[in-house]
Design a protein around this motif. Structure first.
Motif, PDB file in Angstrom:
ATOM      1  N   ALA A  51      24.323   7.152  10.325  1.00  0.00           N
ATOM      2  CA  ALA A  51      25.088   7.449  11.536  1.00  0.00           C
ATOM      3  C   ALA A  51      26.012   8.626  11.243  1.00  0.00           C
ATOM      4  N   ASN A  52      26.323   9.354  12.281  1.00  0.00           N
ATOM      5  CA  ASN A  52      27.245  10.477  12.179  1.00  0.00           C
ATOM      6  C   ASN A  52      28.453  10.120  13.046  1.00  0.00           C
ATOM      7  N   PRO A  53      29.436   9.395  12.473  1.00  0.00           N
ATOM      8  CA  PRO A  53      30.552   8.904  13.282  1.00  0.00           C
ATOM      9  C   PRO A  53      31.386  10.028  13.886  1.00  0.00           C
ATOM     10  N   SER A  54      31.847   9.796  15.100  1.00  0.00           N
ATOM     11  CA  SER A  54      32.711  10.755  15.791  1.00  0.00           C
ATOM     12  C   SER A  54      34.096  10.767  15.142  1.00  0.00           C
ATOM     13  N   LEU A  55      34.883  11.741  15.523  1.00  0.00           N
ATOM     14  CA  LEU A  55      36.267  11.794  15.039  1.00  0.00           C
ATOM     15  C   LEU A  55      37.032  10.541  15.465  1.00  0.00           C
ATOM     16  N   ASP A  56      36.774  10.073  16.683  1.00  0.00           N
ATOM     17  CA  ASP A  56      37.438   8.852  17.152  1.00  0.00           C
ATOM     18  C   ASP A  56      37.053   7.660  16.287  1.00  0.00           C
ATOM     19  N   ALA A  57      35.770   7.558  15.929  1.00  0.00           N
ATOM     20  CA  ALA A  57      35.311   6.449  15.084  1.00  0.00           C
ATOM     21  C   ALA A  57      35.928   6.542  13.690  1.00  0.00           C
ATOM     22  N   ILE A  58      36.054   7.753  13.173  1.00  0.00           N
ATOM     23  CA  ILE A  58      36.665   7.943  11.855  1.00  0.00           C
ATOM     24  C   ILE A  58      38.122   7.489  11.880  1.00  0.00           C
ATOM     25  N   LYS A  59      38.820   7.788  12.953  1.00  0.00           N
ATOM     26  CA  LYS A  59      40.214   7.340  13.094  1.00  0.00           C
ATOM     27  C   LYS A  59      40.278   5.814  13.136  1.00  0.00           C
ATOM     28  N   VAL A  60      39.370   5.175  13.873  1.00  0.00           N
ATOM     29  CA  VAL A  60      39.326   3.712  13.937  1.00  0.00           C
ATOM     30  C   VAL A  60      39.100   3.129  12.543  1.00  0.00           C
ATOM     31  N   LEU A  61      38.185   3.713  11.787  1.00  0.00           N
ATOM     32  CA  LEU A  61      37.920   3.244  10.422  1.00  0.00           C
ATOM     33  C   LEU A  61      39.172   3.358   9.558  1.00  0.00           C
ATOM     34  N   SER A  62      39.868   4.482   9.648  1.00  0.00           N
ATOM     35  CA  SER A  62      41.060   4.673   8.813  1.00  0.00           C
ATOM     36  C   SER A  62      42.154   3.671   9.167  1.00  0.00           C
ATOM     37  N   VAL A  63      42.346   3.426  10.454  1.00  0.00           N
ATOM     38  CA  VAL A  63      43.361   2.451  10.878  1.00  0.00           C
ATOM     39  C   VAL A  63      42.987   1.059  10.375  1.00  0.00           C
ATOM     40  N   ALA A  64      41.722   0.693  10.525  1.00  0.00           N
ATOM     41  CA  ALA A  64      41.272  -0.636  10.082  1.00  0.00           C
ATOM     42  C   ALA A  64      41.430  -0.803   8.572  1.00  0.00           C
ATOM     43  N   LEU A  65      41.283   0.282   7.832  1.00  0.00           N
ATOM     44  CA  LEU A  65      41.447   0.230   6.375  1.00  0.00           C
ATOM     45  C   LEU A  65      42.903   0.394   5.948  1.00  0.00           C
ATOM     46  N   GLY A  66      43.759   0.787   6.882  1.00  0.00           N
ATOM     47  CA  GLY A  66      45.178   0.965   6.568  1.00  0.00           C
ATOM     48  C   GLY A  66      45.457   2.205   5.749  1.00  0.00           C
ATOM     49  N   ILE A  67      44.633   3.242   5.940  1.00  0.00           N
ATOM     50  CA  ILE A  67      44.815   4.488   5.198  1.00  0.00           C
ATOM     51  C   ILE A  67      44.756   5.670   6.171  1.00  0.00           C
ATOM     52  N   SER A  68      45.101   6.847   5.680  1.00  0.00           N
ATOM     53  CA  SER A  68      45.025   8.040   6.522  1.00  0.00           C
ATOM     54  C   SER A  68      43.580   8.529   6.630  1.00  0.00           C
ATOM     55  N   VAL A  69      43.326   9.303   7.651  1.00  0.00           N
ATOM     56  CA  VAL A  69      42.000   9.911   7.794  1.00  0.00           C
ATOM     57  C   VAL A  69      41.697  10.767   6.575  1.00  0.00           C
ATOM     58  N   ALA A  70      42.670  11.514   6.108  1.00  0.00           N
ATOM     59  CA  ALA A  70      42.470  12.366   4.935  1.00  0.00           C
ATOM     60  C   ALA A  70      42.029  11.553   3.714  1.00  0.00           C
ATOM     61  N   SER A  71      42.597  10.354   3.558  1.00  0.00           N
ATOM     62  CA  SER A  71      42.236   9.502   2.424  1.00  0.00           C
ATOM     63  C   SER A  71      40.777   9.072   2.454  1.00  0.00           C
TER      64      SER A  71
END
Length: 76
Positions: A51-71
């Motif tokens: 899958a090629n996740p969207s920027l919105d999906a990447i943000k959701v993943l980072s929030v769920a993991l409790g880390i920054s998008v950059a991380s």
């Protein structure tokens, strides 16, 4: 037109990173997908680089993991 090989390897590396971080928090793929509001099959596709996740999906993943998008992209 097929995606360039570089894009595919980046998706795989990103998926591996998501899986690594999820497992470090001892969360099942199904529970993590629920936490993100994603289908488990989509989470599987992200983690395997299919899958090629969207920027919105990447943000959701980072929030769920409790880390920054950059991380999420560290070490890729």
């Amino acid at each position: 037109m097929p995606a360039p090989a570089k894009s595919l390897s980046l998706r795989r590396a990103f998926g591996n990173r998501v899986r690594e971080l999820r497992l470090a928090q001892d969360i099942t793929q199904e529970a993590f997908a629920d936490k993100c509001g994603f289908a488990r099959t989509y989470m599987s596709r992200i983690e395997t680089g299919r899958a090629n996740p969207s920027l919105d999906a990447i943000k959701v993943l980072s929030v769920a993991l409790g880390i920054s998008v950059a991380s999420l992209f560290e070490g890729l």
